[in-house]
Design an enzyme around this catalytic site. Structure first.
Site, short mmCIF file in Angstrom:
data_model
loop_
_atom_site.label_atom_id
_atom_site.label_comp_id
_atom_site.label_asym_id
_atom_site.label_seq_id
_atom_site.Cartn_x
_atom_site.Cartn_y
_atom_site.Cartn_z
N ASP A 197 9.95 3.23 1.76
CA ASP A 197 8.62 3.88 1.68
C ASP A 197 8.41 3.53 3.63
OD1 ASP A 197 5.92 4.72 2.46
OD2 ASP A 197 5.17 3.78 0.89
N PHE A 216 0.86 -1.02 0.02
CA PHE A 216 -0.10 -0.14 -0.33
C PHE A 216 0.55 1.12 0.30
CE2 PHE A 216 -2.54 3.72 1.62
CZ PHE A 216 -3.55 3.57 0.37
N LYS A 263 3.57 11.11 7.59
CA LYS A 263 2.10 10.70 8.59
C LYS A 263 2.90 11.49 10.36
CE LYS A 263 -0.07 5.94 7.38
NZ LYS A 263 -1.27 6.15 6.72
#
Ligand SMILES: Cc1ncc(COP(=O)(O)O)c(C=O)c1O
Length: 481
Positions: A257, A172, A286
Site C-alpha cells: 500500500d 491504515f 494521493k
C-alpha cells in the site's frame, strides 16, 4: 466572465445571456461570500465536532488561498503546509502544469466516461505508471485510496482462491468496510463491526509472526505499508525483503500500500525501492491526484488481473463508474510529468535528508525527543515521557487526560506562532508527523528547522507557555462531552 454554453432539452439555450456569475457558479465569489459564516454553516450541515476542534486548537483562521507549499489566511498571512492534505499535495497546491492539463480537458470537450469505449487517457496514464514499475503489467483505476485497497483485497482472494488477508498492527488502509477490516487501530474500528472474516492482524516488522500465519496455506495476501503512515514506522532493513520471500514461498500475494508513500514521497518513486522489493500489487493514490482530482491505481501482475477479467462476459466485473474519468487521468499524467521535469523524487531524498539531520540533532539536546524517523519527505519526531521531575509531572498531567495529548503542545504553537501546519502521527501517538510538499525551498527548510527547534525548546521550560497550553487542553478535553 465565462459564458455557459449548451442547449437544454426544453430548447432554451444557456447562451442567451446567462453567465457563470449570474447563475451563482463563480466559485471564487461564492467561496469569498461565505468567509465569515463558513464554520457555522459547516457545523450545522456537516461535522460539528471538527468545527469545535478547529476552534479550540485555533486552526479556524479562514484559509483563502493556496500556492505551492503555502496557504494564506484572510489576513494574507502565509503558512507552510506540512500536513499536505494527508499527503495529497506532494507537488504543491495549484500547480500550473496540472491546472493547464485540467483546463485543456475542459476546453477540448473530450468525450468522457463513455463506458462502451477504451478510455484513451486511462491507457496513456497506465502505460506511464507501468514504465516506472516495469515488473508489473496491468493497472486498475479507482477513485480513492480505500477503493484501490478494496480492489486489491478482492483480486487477491479471487486470483488465489484463498480467503485470508494478513495485515499489521497500526496499519491504515482506509475506512471502507474491507479496508477497515484490515485497519490496525481500534479507534477507527470501534463501533463499526462486525468486519470481514479471515483478516488476521500481526505485529509490524515481525517476520516470524508472518511466517506463522502464512504456514496455514490459506492466506491470499499480506498487505503492508512500506512505511506505516500512522506513526511513520520504518521497518528493519531486512523486513520487506523477508516478507516478500515468505509470501513467495507460501503462494501468498504481497500487496504494497503505497497510497501515501508512493510517487516520490520517501525519496524513491516507490518506497519499496529502498529495500529492492517487487510486490505483486502496488497501490497508489494521493499524489497522483495532482492535488485536484480523486484517483487511485492498483498496479499488478498480469496473472492476477487476468484471473478476474477472464471471460468476455466478465469484462465489467470490477468497474467503477467514475474510475477512468478524463480529469482524473489528466491530473495523473500531469503529476507524473511534474515529478519528472522538476526531478522531485531526487529532491525529496535530498531535502528529506537535510531535515532528518537537523531533527536528529534535537534528539541529543532535548530530553522529550525520543526518536526521529522516516525517509525522504515523510518524517516523524517521536516524543516520550521525560526523566526530569518537573517535566515529567507536566507530561503525566496531560497524558493522564488523554494518551497522545502532549503532541498538541508541539503542533498548536507550531501553527499559531510559527505558521506551520502539521499533524499528530495517529491516535494516541506521541509522534508529530511532517509531510512537506516535495518541492519546498532552502528557506522553507530553514523555516521548518528553526520553528521546530523553538517549539521543542519552549516545551522544556517549566513553568512556561507550552505547559499552560497543556493544562488548557486538559480542561477542554475533560469538559468535552
Ligand atoms: C496508506 C494508506 N492507504 C489507504 C488510505 C485510504 O485512502 P482514502 O482516504 O483515499 O480512502 C490512506 C489514507 O490516508 C493511506 O494513507
Amino acid at each position: 466572465m465565462q459564458e455557459i454554453a449548451g442547449d437544454r432539452q426544453d430548447g432554451a439555450s444557456l447562451t442567451t445571456g446567462a453567465t457563470a456569475s449570474t447563475l451563482g457558479l463563480d466559485m471564487g465569489a461564492l467561496f469569498a461570500r461565505h468567509a465569515s459564516d463558513c464554520c457555522e454553516l459547516y457545523g450545522r450541515h456537516g461535522n460539528e465536532q471538527l468545527v469545535r476542534m478547529l476552534k479550540i486548537a485555533g486552526y479556524n483562521v479562514g484559509f483563502c488561498r493556496g500556492e505551492g507549499p503555502y496557504l494564506y489566511d484572510h489576513n494574507g498571512t502565509k503558512y507552510l503546509d506540512l500536513l499536505c492534505g494527508f499527503g495529497v499535495f506532494a507537488i504543491g497546491r495549484n500547480h500550473p502544469a496540472v491546472q493547464a492539463a485540467l483546463r485543456s480537458v475542459l476546453d477540448s470537450d473530450l468525450p468522457n466516461l463513455i463506458q462502451m469505449d477504451a478510455p484513451r487517457l486511462a491507457a496513456i496514464l497506465a502505460e506511464r505508471l507501468l514504465k516506472e514499475v516495469p515488473y508489473l503489467d496491468k493497472v486498475l483505476f479507482a477513485n480513492s485510496g480505500g477503493e484501490a485497497v478494496e480492489a486489491a483485497m478482492k483480486f487477491a482472494r479471487a486470483s488465489t482462491g484463498r480467503s485470508g488477508i494478513v495485515y499489521c498492527d497500526h496499519a491504515f488502509h482506509g475506512v471502507t468496510y474491507g479496508a477497515l477490516s484490515i485497519n490496525g487501530d481500534e479507534s477507527f474500528r470501534s463501533g463499526f463491526g462486525p468486519f470481514l472474516p479471515e483478516c488476521v492482524r500481526i505485529p509490524f516488522n515481525d517476520l516470524s509472526a508472518l511466517e506463522n500465519v502464512l504456514d496455514g496455506g490459506d492466506v491470499a495476501a499480506f498487505i503492508v505499508e512500506p512505511i506505516q503512515g500512522k506513526g511513520v514506522n520504518v521497518p528493519a532493513d531486512d523486513y520487506l525483503q523477508g516478507a516478500a520471500a515468505l509470501c513467495r514461498r507460501h503462494g501468498t500475494l504481497l500487496i504494497a500500500d503505497e497510497i501515501q508513500t508512493g510517487l516520490g514521497r520517501t525519496g524513491r518513486f516507490l518506497a519499496v525501492e529502498h529495500w529492492n522489493v517487487e510486490p505483486d500489487i502496488v497501490l497508489l493514490s494521493k499524489t497522483l491526484s495532482g492535488g485536484y482530482i480523486p484517483v487511485s491505481a492498483a498496479l499488478m501482475r498480469k496473472q492476477i488481473f487476468d484471473k478476474i477479467f477472464d471471460r468476455m462476459d466478465r469484462a465489467m466485473v470490477a468497474v467503477s463508474t467514475f474510475a477512468e474519468n478524463n480529469l482524473a487521468m489528466a491530473a495523473g499524467i500531469a503529476t507524473l510529468e511534474v515529478l519528472a521535469s522538476e526531478r522531485l523524487v531526487e529532491k525529496a531524498a535530498r531535502t528529506g535528508e537535510r531535515l532528518m539531520r537537523a531533527f536528529s540533532a534535537l534528539n541529543t539536546r532535548y530530553e522529550l525527543v525520543h526518536e526521529v524517523r522516516g525517509k525522504g519527505m515523510m518524517i516523524a519526531i517521536d516524543f516520550a515521557r521525560p526523566r526530569s521531575v518537573s517535566l515529567r509531572t507536566e507530561w503525566d498531567l496531560i497524558e493522564a487526560a488523554r494518551e497522545g495529548l502532549f503532541c498538541q503542545v508541539i503542533t498548536i504553537p507550531l501553527f499559531a506562532d510559527h505558521k506551520i501546519l502539521c499533524q499528530v502521527a495517529g491516535p494516541n501517538s506521541h509522534a508529530v508527523k511532517f509531510l512537506p510538499p516535495l518541492n519546498i525551498s532552502e528557506s522553507d527548510c530553514e523555516w521548518i528547522i528553526k520553528s521546530v527547534e523553538a517549539v521543542i525548546a519552549a516545551s522544556h521550560r517549566v513553568p512556561g507557555a507550552a505547559w499552560s497550553l497543556g493544562r488548557t487542553l486538559v480542561s477542554n478535553y475533560i469538559r468535552s462531552p
